[in-house]
Write a protein that holds these residues in place. Structure first.
Motif, mmCIF file in Angstrom:
data_model
loop_
_atom_site.group_PDB
_atom_site.id
_atom_site.type_symbol
_atom_site.label_atom_id
_atom_site.label_comp_id
_atom_site.label_asym_id
_atom_site.label_seq_id
_atom_site.Cartn_x
_atom_site.Cartn_y
_atom_site.Cartn_z
ATOM 1 N N ASP B 28 0.832 -1.203 0.000
ATOM 2 C CA ASP B 28 0.000 0.000 0.000
ATOM 3 C C ASP B 28 0.865 1.251 0.000
ATOM 4 O OD1 ASP B 28 -2.319 -1.333 -0.089
ATOM 5 O OD2 ASP B 28 -2.889 -1.025 2.006
ATOM 6 N N LEU B 29 1.920 1.173 0.790
ATOM 7 C CA LEU B 29 2.776 2.345 0.980
ATOM 8 C C LEU B 29 3.630 2.620 -0.261
ATOM 9 C CD1 LEU B 29 2.933 4.107 3.436
ATOM 10 C CD2 LEU B 29 4.823 2.747 4.285
ATOM 11 N N LEU B 30 4.114 1.534 -0.884
ATOM 12 C CA LEU B 30 5.124 1.697 -1.932
ATOM 13 C C LEU B 30 4.545 1.713 -3.346
ATOM 14 C CD1 LEU B 30 7.914 -0.612 -0.526
ATOM 15 C CD2 LEU B 30 7.686 1.865 -0.326
ATOM 16 N N GLU B 31 3.323 1.307 -3.473
ATOM 17 C CA GLU B 31 2.695 1.152 -4.778
ATOM 18 C C GLU B 31 2.883 2.395 -5.658
ATOM 19 O OE1 GLU B 31 -1.750 -0.372 -6.011
ATOM 20 O OE2 GLU B 31 -1.502 1.086 -4.399
ATOM 21 N N ASP B 32 2.660 3.512 -5.049
ATOM 22 C CA ASP B 32 2.624 4.769 -5.799
ATOM 23 C C ASP B 32 3.936 5.540 -5.729
ATOM 24 O OD1 ASP B 32 0.554 5.463 -7.342
ATOM 25 O OD2 ASP B 32 -0.272 6.974 -5.992
ATOM 26 N N LEU B 33 4.904 4.993 -5.006
ATOM 27 C CA LEU B 33 6.109 5.768 -4.718
ATOM 28 C C LEU B 33 6.873 6.187 -5.986
ATOM 29 C CD1 LEU B 33 7.776 7.031 -2.470
ATOM 30 C CD2 LEU B 33 9.088 4.912 -2.339
ATOM 31 N N HIS B 36 5.148 9.035 -7.555
ATOM 32 C CA HIS B 36 5.279 10.232 -6.729
ATOM 33 C C HIS B 36 6.682 10.834 -6.866
ATOM 34 C CE1 HIS B 36 4.880 12.980 -3.377
ATOM 35 N NE2 HIS B 36 5.991 12.462 -2.862
ATOM 36 N N LEU B 37 7.682 9.964 -6.834
ATOM 37 C CA LEU B 37 9.061 10.462 -6.948
ATOM 38 C C LEU B 37 9.278 11.112 -8.314
ATOM 39 C CD1 LEU B 37 11.064 7.570 -5.240
ATOM 40 C CD2 LEU B 37 10.503 9.832 -4.301
ATOM 41 N N ALA B 38 8.611 10.563 -9.323
ATOM 42 C CA ALA B 38 8.728 11.155 -10.660
ATOM 43 C C ALA B 38 8.167 12.584 -10.656
ATOM 44 C CB ALA B 38 7.993 10.290 -11.672
ATOM 45 N N GLU B 39 7.059 12.759 -9.931
ATOM 46 C CA GLU B 39 6.491 14.107 -9.789
ATOM 47 C C GLU B 39 7.487 15.054 -9.129
ATOM 48 O OE1 GLU B 39 1.870 12.837 -8.964
ATOM 49 O OE2 GLU B 39 2.778 14.361 -7.700
ATOM 50 N N TYR B 63 14.032 8.850 4.397
ATOM 51 C CA TYR B 63 12.708 8.929 3.790
ATOM 52 C C TYR B 63 11.839 7.768 4.277
ATOM 53 C CZ TYR B 63 9.323 10.069 0.106
ATOM 54 O OH TYR B 63 8.193 10.447 -0.580
ATOM 55 N N LEU B 67 8.415 7.830 6.386
ATOM 56 C CA LEU B 67 7.243 7.148 5.843
ATOM 57 C C LEU B 67 6.666 6.201 6.896
ATOM 58 C CD1 LEU B 67 5.979 7.388 3.118
ATOM 59 C CD2 LEU B 67 7.416 5.536 2.296
ATOM 60 N N LEU B 71 2.655 5.793 9.502
ATOM 61 C CA LEU B 71 1.767 4.631 9.617
ATOM 62 C C LEU B 71 1.000 4.709 10.911
ATOM 63 C CD1 LEU B 71 4.064 1.729 8.471
ATOM 64 C CD2 LEU B 71 1.978 2.493 7.381
#
Lengths: 107, 344
Positions: B28-33, B36-39, B63, B67, B71
């Motif tokens: 859940d935490l890393l799925e979008d990382l 996001h980092l690309a942003e 980081y 993170l 939680l």
């Protein structure tokens, strides 16, 4: 006193608050929080909080293409998120006034 | 693109630092990382200061730590965690009180200091318990003794015990020096310890139970007192008549007490009460019906080996016959059952 310790408890509320009027993407939300005065806040805190609020069902997301970079993932409050923000604001209000009273008396 | 590989590498390092989290939470935490980092990287590029991800966000480990800190402060499962945490906190606080309070009573600053000294003793006991448990799994029939027996062999059991104790000591020293880092390993160790502790408790209670009460152990491995149906004993003379007021002694001349009445009708504070017991001991038990006495004389069962193999017996249960064996002069095979009244 270390602000980051205080921040931990209200980070959810702070993120919900900056999304109240405008949807935003991760880095944009970080910038809003910093501009509002929470200068110690880190990117990971915001990212992690957004993920968690999303998982808890308070946020919806949508992707907006960007011309000069990657797509941006926007976060928006849904009804549950607004309710949560309202309740959180009440709890915070009571807590803050209690603390203010306490500190005035003892100071 | 170096920016892409930068992002991938940063995300991977953050993920590695969070590898201890449960799979679901971590995903859940890393799925979008990466997205996001690309942003973030795009923002940095737009700012044009040439800053890298690590410049802006700090090292991946920091980081990841930040993170991790996010939680568990919205509702849901964290509530349970908070409740458990508070309960643990209360127990710890109580323990600290006991620790400091009881320590001085036995001459230590803290109770924990003393318990720490006992640790190697626990390792030895743990090894023995493990050996007992293993032996128990192989056993069929009779209850555990105090030494493990493998296939009935005490020698094998001793080897097993020695091995288990040595292993336990080695393991104890190892876990003391380096406690298991993984949560699952700690849980497994705690669970195994609890199993052994409960097993040890059962073992001690059973052994105590066995030591406290007399046991007749038969070859079949089943435990029975052959006299527990006997309430009274009638002693017969050579003429087949009940001898009133008889005493029974064993081979050393000590009185033998058989039957509920003999064993219970006494004043325990009376010094020689055993000698005051005479048979029949029950005050109001009628003598058994003996077919050869008195009017129609039948042959005494022990006078002539019964021709038809029919032994007149007041009781068909052979178990009740055994008390006669306690009379030293009688040959057990010849006095099968006639003198015992059936339990009422």
């Amino acid at each position: 006193m270390d602000t980051s310790q205080l921040l931990k408890g209200v980070l959810d509320l702070a993120v919900l608050a900056v999304l109240r009027d405008d949807d935003g993407y991760g880095y944009d939300i970080l910038r809003r929080l910093r501009t509002a005065g929470l200068s110690e806040i880190g990117d990971a805190s915001v990212y992690g909080t957004l993920r968690r609020l999303f998982a808890a069902g308070y946020l919806t997301t949508y992707v907006v293409p960007s011309e000069e970079g990657p797509h941006r993932k926007y976060y928006a409050l849904n009804a549950a998120g607004r309710t949560q923000l309202k309740q959180g604001a009440e709890v915070w209000g009571e807590f803050a006034s209690t603390m203010n009273t306490l500190l005035r008396e003892r100071a | 693109m170096s920016e892409q590989s930068d992002i991938a590498q940063y995300a991977a390092q953050v993920g590695a630092a969070l590898s201890d989290l449960p799979e679901q939470v971590r995903n859940d935490l890393l799925e979008d990382l990466p997205a996001h980092l690309a942003e973030v990287a795009a923002e940095l590029r737009a700012e044009g200061a040439g800053a890298t991800l690590a410049d802006r966000l700090g090292p991946p480990s920091a980081y990841a730590a930040e993170l991790r800190a996010t939680l568990g402060h919205t509702g849901g499962p964290s509530r349970t965690a908070a409740l458990v945490g508070r309960a643990v906190g209360r127990v710890q606080q109580r323990w600290r009180g006991v620790d400091r309070g009881l320590g001085p009573v036995i001459g230590y600053e803290r109770l924990g200091d003393f318990l720490a000294l006992l640790r190697p003793a626990w390792w030895v006991v743990r090894g023995w318990l493990a050996a007992m448990l293993v032996a128990q799994l192989w056993r069929d029939g009779d209850g555990p003794g105090l030494l493990p027996r493998l296939e009935g062999s005490t020698l094998l059991g001793l080897f097993l015990t020695a091995g288990a104790v040595i292993g336990s000591i080695w393991f104890g020293r190892r876990t003391l020096a380096r406690p298991p880092a993984r949560r699952s390993a700690r849980l497994a160790l705690g669970g195994a310890t609890a199993v052994l502790a409960v097993f040890g408790l059962v073992l001690v209670v059973e052994a105590d139970d066995r030591a406290a009460r007399g046991y007749w152990e038969t070859a079949g491995g089943y435990v029975v007192n052959p006299y527990d149906q006997v309430s009274d004993v009638f002693v017969l003379g050579a003429d087949g008549q009940v001898i009133p007021g008889a005493r029974i002694v064993d081979q050393t001349g000590n009185p033998v007490l058989i039957g509920w009445c003999a064993q219970s009708n006494h004043n325990a504070f009376d010094a020689n009460w055993e000698w005051r017991i005479v048979y029949p001991a029950c005050p109001d038990v009628t003598p058994p019906q003996l077919p050869w006495a008195p009017a129609s004389p039948a042959p005494l069962p022990w006078a002539s080996p019964s021709p038809g193999g029919v032994i007149p017996s007041p009781s068909a249960d052979p178990a009740t016959a055994s008390p006669s064996a306690a009379a030293p002069s009688a040959k057990p095979s010849l006095t099968p059952s006639a003198q015992v009244s059936p339990g009422s």
